[in-house]
Design an enzyme around this catalytic site. Structure first.
Site, PDB file in Angstrom:
ATOM      1  CB  CYS A  68       2.701  38.564 -17.804  1.00 35.64           C
ATOM      2  SG  CYS A  68       3.235  38.785 -15.392  1.00 35.64           S
ATOM      3  CG  ASP A  69       2.395  37.425 -23.831  1.00 36.50           C
ATOM      4  OD1 ASP A  69       2.092  38.558 -24.565  1.00 36.50           O
ATOM      5  OD2 ASP A  69       2.573  35.987 -24.586  1.00 36.50           O
ATOM      6  CB  SER A  70      -0.454  33.534 -21.299  1.00 39.82           C
ATOM      7  OG  SER A  70      -0.532  33.600 -19.971  1.00 39.82           O
ATOM      8  N   GLY A 105       5.552  33.852 -18.977  1.00 42.54           N
ATOM      9  CA  GLY A 105       7.011  34.429 -19.839  1.00 42.54           C
ATOM     10  C   GLY A 105       6.806  35.470 -17.998  1.00 42.54           C
TER      11      GLY A 105
END
Length: 397
Positions: A68-70, A105
């Site tokens: 995950c990445d924000s 994501g």
């Protein structure tokens, strides 16, 4: 099944734990600053894919890996972690009274089915009008420096968010409904990830609130920090296992050290985050969310005597220490203290016994090379107790 979270974010880990899922955490080590994309949303998705693939490449057996990445988008511009107080302050001024979109994501890679799913969740976030005093105070906590968009909705930044449109958990950093759907596509039912029994934490909120005063308070913390300082290498990255309320770590920071703390207890971390903002995370000492050879020193103060098997922790300490790095720990906790704290005595050899530790540590390339003691608080008319503190050094080879 083996479910792996490819992220070092304590907020993502805690969100999963709150939903009954206890993932294995493996940090990808992806350099986020050197990744570009056509849009902020695509950047978040690309970073999630890179993180998941990086972790998959290290596996030796099957697993389902979630990366995950924000990224926060305002006026078409992507904003990640600010990194410095100056940048955080500038961004918060820019965000004040405005609306942005938080993109997270998600990449799910299932090695058994060889499926890779890539998804994006986006949530609209409205920010309050912030005063200069509020911005300065928030930046001073350190929290906005280490989170995407320079804010949190589940931490100190919560009062500065006036509303969201979409999935709340996505703003925290992981969309639970989206992850559930992605898992279903690879044949995994969400309830199958629920832990059979809830993790038993050592302390509840009430115990954490009174922990310091029942353990000698500032006096013992200062004494411990002074002794540790004698054994610590100068500079470098220091990791404290079972950081608790952060009382010893805070004293070490005051002496000029950079300390990162890990603990399993949510209640204890609540207090530690006040003392070490941005530098604590939830993690198990037997599965450290840190890449190999990244730490110059590891501390374990009043931890090993609580374990059923200290060997697992020693193995992880050896893995994350750089060559010539040091491991500093208390040792020989007496049985009388177990009675005093309401625990039964050990029916086997204490896991922090010095001969046992020396033998086990040597097996992992850690060799005893220093020791000292520090005083505890006086107890009535009895002699002032002395706590042994020992140092192991990791082999250079």
């Amino acid at each position: 099944m083996r479910f792996v979270l490819a992220s070092q974010s304590p907020a993502r880990l805690q969100t999963l734990r709150n939903a009954g899922v206890e993932p294995e955490v493996i940090v990808s080590g992806v350099d986020e600053d050197n990744v570009t994309a056509e849009s902020p949303g695509e950047l978040a998705r690309a970073l999630a894919v890179l993180k998941a693939r990086a972790v998959v490449s290290t596996l030796t057996d099957h697993a389902t890996v979630l990366g995950c990445d924000s990224v926060l988008e305002i006026d078409g511009v992507a904003y990640g972690k600010p990194g410095t107080p100056e940048v955080a302050r500038e961004r918060l001024r820019m965000m004040s009274g405005r609306t942005g979109v938080l993109h997270t994501g998600h990449c799910l890679f299932d090695t058994r089915t060889r499926q890779e799913l890539r998804e994006l969740a986006s949530t609209t976030v409205r920010f309050a009008d912030l005063t200069e005093a509020e911005i300065d105070a928030y930046v001073a906590t350190g929290e906005p420096l280490v989170v995407a968009g320079s804010f949190t909705v589940d931490g100190l930044g919560g009062p500065f968010v006036t509303g969201i449109e979409g999935d709340y958990h996505n703003v925290v950093g992981i969309s639970l409904p989206l992850v559930r759907r992605m898992l279903a596509q690879v044949g995994i039912d969400w309830p199958s990830l629920w832990t059979a029994t809830s993790r038993k934490l050592e302390y509840d909120e009430a115990e954490a609130a009174r922990y310091d005063e029942t353990r000698g308070g500032t006096q013992r913390a200062q004494a411990a920090a002074d002794a540790i300082q004698e054994l610590l290498p100068k500079g470098g990255r220091v990791l404290e296992l079972a950081v608790g309320t952060g009382t010893v770590a805070a004293e070490l920071v005051a002496q000029g050290n950079l300390i990162h703390g890990l603990d399993l207890s949510t209640a204890m971390l609540h207090h530690a985050r006040v003392r070490l903002p941005g530098h604590v995370a939830a993690a198990d000492a037997t599965q450290l969310p840190i890449a190999d050879r990244r730490c110059d020193a590891v501390l374990a103060i009043w931890l090993l005597h609580l374990l059923d098997d200290s060997d697992q922790v020693l193995a992880e300490v050896a893995r994350v220490l750089r060559p010539d790095g040091v491991f500093i720990t208390t040792t020989e906790k007496r049985e009388s203290t177990r009675y005093a704290s309401g625990r039964t005595p050990d029916n086997h050899r204490s896991e922090d016994a010095l001969p046992l530790l020396v033998a086990r540590a040597a097996h992992h390339g850690l060799h005893l090379d220093g020791a000292t003691t520090f005083p505890g608080p006086p107890r009535g008319n009895t002699a002032i107790p002395l706590y042994p503190l020992i140092r192991f050094r990791r082999s250079a080879g």
